[in-house]
Structure formats: structure tokens, C-alpha cells
Write a protein that holds these residues in place. Sequence first.
Motif, mmCIF file in Angstrom:
data_model
loop_
_atom_site.group_PDB
_atom_site.id
_atom_site.type_symbol
_atom_site.label_atom_id
_atom_site.label_comp_id
_atom_site.label_asym_id
_atom_site.label_seq_id
_atom_site.Cartn_x
_atom_site.Cartn_y
_atom_site.Cartn_z
ATOM 1 N N THR A 42 -6.822 -6.067 7.945
ATOM 2 C CA THR A 42 -7.064 -4.683 7.541
ATOM 3 C C THR A 42 -8.538 -4.407 7.270
ATOM 4 O O THR A 42 -8.946 -3.247 7.176
ATOM 5 C CB THR A 42 -6.252 -4.326 6.279
ATOM 6 N N THR A 60 2.757 4.358 8.620
ATOM 7 C CA THR A 60 2.935 4.218 7.173
ATOM 8 C C THR A 60 3.885 5.290 6.693
ATOM 9 O O THR A 60 3.733 6.452 7.031
ATOM 10 C CB THR A 60 1.574 4.370 6.460
ATOM 11 N N ALA A 73 -3.009 -10.608 6.599
ATOM 12 C CA ALA A 73 -2.938 -9.141 6.577
ATOM 13 C C ALA A 73 -4.142 -8.559 5.855
ATOM 14 O O ALA A 73 -4.715 -7.541 6.278
ATOM 15 C CB ALA A 73 -1.639 -8.690 5.905
ATOM 16 N N GLU A 74 -4.548 -9.205 4.782
ATOM 17 C CA GLU A 74 -5.732 -8.760 4.045
ATOM 18 C C GLU A 74 -6.965 -8.810 4.935
ATOM 19 O O GLU A 74 -7.786 -7.875 4.950
ATOM 20 C CB GLU A 74 -5.918 -9.637 2.809
ATOM 21 N N PRO A 113 -5.691 -0.435 10.341
ATOM 22 C CA PRO A 113 -4.922 -1.117 9.301
ATOM 23 C C PRO A 113 -3.508 -0.567 9.120
ATOM 24 O O PRO A 113 -2.674 -1.228 8.509
ATOM 25 C CB PRO A 113 -5.769 -0.900 8.034
ATOM 26 N N LYS A 114 -3.250 0.633 9.660
ATOM 27 C CA LYS A 114 -1.912 1.210 9.549
ATOM 28 C C LYS A 114 -1.022 0.840 10.727
ATOM 29 O O LYS A 114 0.143 1.221 10.766
ATOM 30 C CB LYS A 114 -2.017 2.731 9.450
ATOM 31 N N ARG A 127 1.877 -4.157 4.712
ATOM 32 C CA ARG A 127 0.829 -3.940 5.701
ATOM 33 C C ARG A 127 1.304 -4.290 7.104
ATOM 34 O O ARG A 127 0.700 -3.860 8.090
ATOM 35 C CB ARG A 127 -0.429 -4.726 5.317
ATOM 36 N N TYR A 128 2.385 -5.058 7.212
ATOM 37 C CA TYR A 128 3.027 -5.273 8.508
ATOM 38 C C TYR A 128 3.974 -4.099 8.749
ATOM 39 O O TYR A 128 5.037 -4.006 8.149
ATOM 40 C CB TYR A 128 3.755 -6.613 8.529
ATOM 41 N N SER A 129 3.570 -3.199 9.624
ATOM 42 C CA SER A 129 4.233 -1.903 9.729
ATOM 43 C C SER A 129 5.356 -1.847 10.750
ATOM 44 O O SER A 129 6.184 -0.942 10.713
ATOM 45 C CB SER A 129 3.200 -0.824 10.049
ATOM 46 N N LEU A 134 0.811 -1.202 0.000
ATOM 47 C CA LEU A 134 0.000 0.000 0.000
ATOM 48 C C LEU A 134 0.849 1.259 0.000
ATOM 49 O O LEU A 134 0.558 2.231 -0.690
ATOM 50 C CB LEU A 134 -0.922 -0.017 1.234
ATOM 51 N N ASP A 177 5.063 -8.052 2.482
ATOM 52 C CA ASP A 177 3.806 -7.317 2.632
ATOM 53 C C ASP A 177 3.991 -6.104 3.533
ATOM 54 O O ASP A 177 4.236 -6.243 4.731
ATOM 55 C CB ASP A 177 2.754 -8.261 3.223
#
Length: 425
Positions: free
Chosen positions: A247, A423, A243-244, A254-255, A278-280, A23, A276
Motif C-alpha cells: 500500500t 473498498t 500488505a503494509e 492500495p484499494k 487491505r486484501y480487497s 482500513l 487484513d
Amino acid sequence: MAIRLPEIFLLGSLMVIAIAADLTLDRYWKTALPNIPIIQGNKGPSTVPLCRRTNLFLPPVTTTTRVMDSQSQARMFRLDFLRLLHSRRSPEVPLIAESSDPVENPLFQTDVIPSTKALESCPKEDIGDLKEMLKEENLHLHTEDAEQGRLPLLILSLKEGSEERRPAIVFMHGGNTNKEWLRPWLEAYASRGYVAIGLDARYHGERAYNCKTASIDALISSWRNGKTMPFVFDTVWDLIKLAEYLTKRDDIDPKRIGITGMSLGGMQAWFAAAADTRYSVVVPLISVQGFRWAIDNDVSPVLKALFEQARIDLGKSVIDKEVVEKVWNRIAPGLASKFDSPYSLPVIAPRPLYILNGAKDPGAPLGGLEVPLKRAEKAYKDTGSPGNFKFKAEDGIGHEVTSSMIKESSDWFDKFLKQGDTTYE
């Protein structure tokens, strides 16, 4: 060369997955790339759309161009890795989470159950009736159309709380254990306002189907037929699908989704974060190593039963470099080459990454970390985020998670996940 329709469809599906799983970089490519400063002959700097740039000279390398180069390399790494993961998949299915019953007698694939002493040291909020305050969810998430495509989840959170979305952390167990073993860790984070998610890696826990040799059987089967990737990579696919799912939940920001794990679980956490964005925030414990370095320096591999069987199959008298390399190439292609730690760690930048190892871990010698750590440090410097990377090798510790590691990882997650948006552009 002509491109066949199936190849077009595969490439298209991989691009869709890569975009969905990336993202932050998706915004980067839409905004930064179309208007890159350039030098056109002697007329000085100008800005033109990407599609119109031909026969032009690039400007001197600056921090901005280094960031762009680092992120473009990361995006290509992810696309290549996703292509590999996709190559041994069963057909995809709708991403559905179904309720299931709690596991009363979780399976351990060893006669000695690992101690939870270190996990129990994780800081908790002082809540007298914590057990009653906890909300527990037992779910199965469908990740693909195969027996191992049902991902068992154990999710803990506080029943009472604000309506705001909360930070979440995914926890990965080590080899031969299961998600229920993680409960003290999950409870501690849930008490502090996190949504804590434990899961069974492939061929572990519920996915071992009451077979104590499920994990090693799957590894040997993969070595012989090459149809699956049971060592790390198949579970990474599950983590991408997880992760999908996370979120889309109403209770999770999701952030602000972190991931951690120990030993085998730490490897799965680090590769999932590489695949991925999305794993921050990422904290792999006693897991990061150099697979190529280990081969070149004759480090004795773990998973002895697997490599012993491969030795026999190859007609060798000893487990030598050829045996080890052939096994990795078969069951986890690229693990000892283009996806190894010198290439996978840097693509996590600029997201916060804290690597915690034992200084005397025989499976992850410090010599094998020299190059990956240098490359990771450079990536974080190039992306303007040197403070987001940290490494610690605990003195006198072998392959063991300690209470201090649990405390350090807890502080790291609190530092980044409780400060809001993690993010990065």
C-alpha cells in the motif's frame, strides 16, 4: 483484577495493528457507531453519541443493524486472530525491502516437480516481446527479527505503462514449491496490467535454506515446542506486513490489491484476507475446508509425517481424533475452533470472494463446506453484497488446480479489480 503494564502495552500494540489492517472498518467505527438510531422509552427514535447510551432499548433488527453486527463481529475476530499471531512473534523490525538476486535453482521439497500446465493457461495479452517488456524485482522484505523473518518476493509488471497506479495481486504457491514455480501465472497477470507478486511461504523456496525437509521439520518442531506456527499462521503474519508494504508503493493502487493461492497457499490467502481488509478481492483455490468437521468425521489428515510423529510421541497405536486435535491446537491454535472456516470466511464480507474447489477433493470434502458456505452466504446477504460471493466445486476433480479454475479466477479479478475502488463501507 489489576492489569499489568506489559498487558497494557500488548493490547495497545494489537489495537494499532488491527486498525492499520482494517482500513474499511476503521471508517465504519468512526462514522456509523457514534450515532446509532435508538428508542428511548416511549419517546420514539432518537440519536445520541455512543458514550451516552445507557439503559436504552435497541430498535428492531434492520439491514443496517445486521451490517453493524456483522462488521463488529468481524472486527473482534480480527483482533483475536492478531492477538494469536502476535503471541509467537520475534521482535518487530523496520519494514525494509532490500534488493536481491534472482534465484537460479529454486528448491522443491519433492522429487516430482508439479506441472505448471494449468498456470500457463492463464489469459495473456498478445505481446510478442513480453519477456523484454517485463520489469522484474527480486526483493527481501523484513517482517520480524528472526531467520524466517526475511520474506523473499518476486514482483513482475510491465515496464511501459501509464503513470496511474495499477491493481496488484499476491500469488501463493502450494506446499513443497516456491515463488519461481508461479512465474507463468505472474507473467500472465503482468501482461494484462497488474503488478503480480509471488512470495515464498515460510520454510519454502529461499526460506528452506537448501533443506528439502525444511517444511516438515518445522511442523514437527512446532508440535514439540509450540514456539512457532509454521502451518499457515506464520505466513499470514508475513502477508499482513506485505500488505503494509504494497500500500506504500507508488505503482500500486492500495484499494485494489487481490490475493489468491492454491492448496496450502490458498489457505494462507483466505486467512490473510480474513485478518487484513487491505486484501480487497480473494480467490482461494482447492483449499477451503472445515477442520473441525474433518476431525469429527474421521477425515484422514494430510501431512502424514507430522501426524505419524505426533502419534508416536503420544504413545498411540493409530492417528485418531485426539492426535489430530492436539496437533492443530499446538501448531495452529484455533484452526479447528474459533478461526475455522465457519468463522473466518464470513468476516471477508463484503469483499469479493470466489472459492474454487474440486468436488472430489479428499482433503476438502463437500460435507465439511456446508456450514461455512451457509454462514458466508448469510454474511454477504447481511452486508448487502450477495453478488460478491461465489463457490464452485468442479465435477470429477480431486486435489488439483485446473485450467478452468485459473480462467475463472482471472475473470473474477478482472471484474472487480479493474473497475476501480473495491473498498466497501
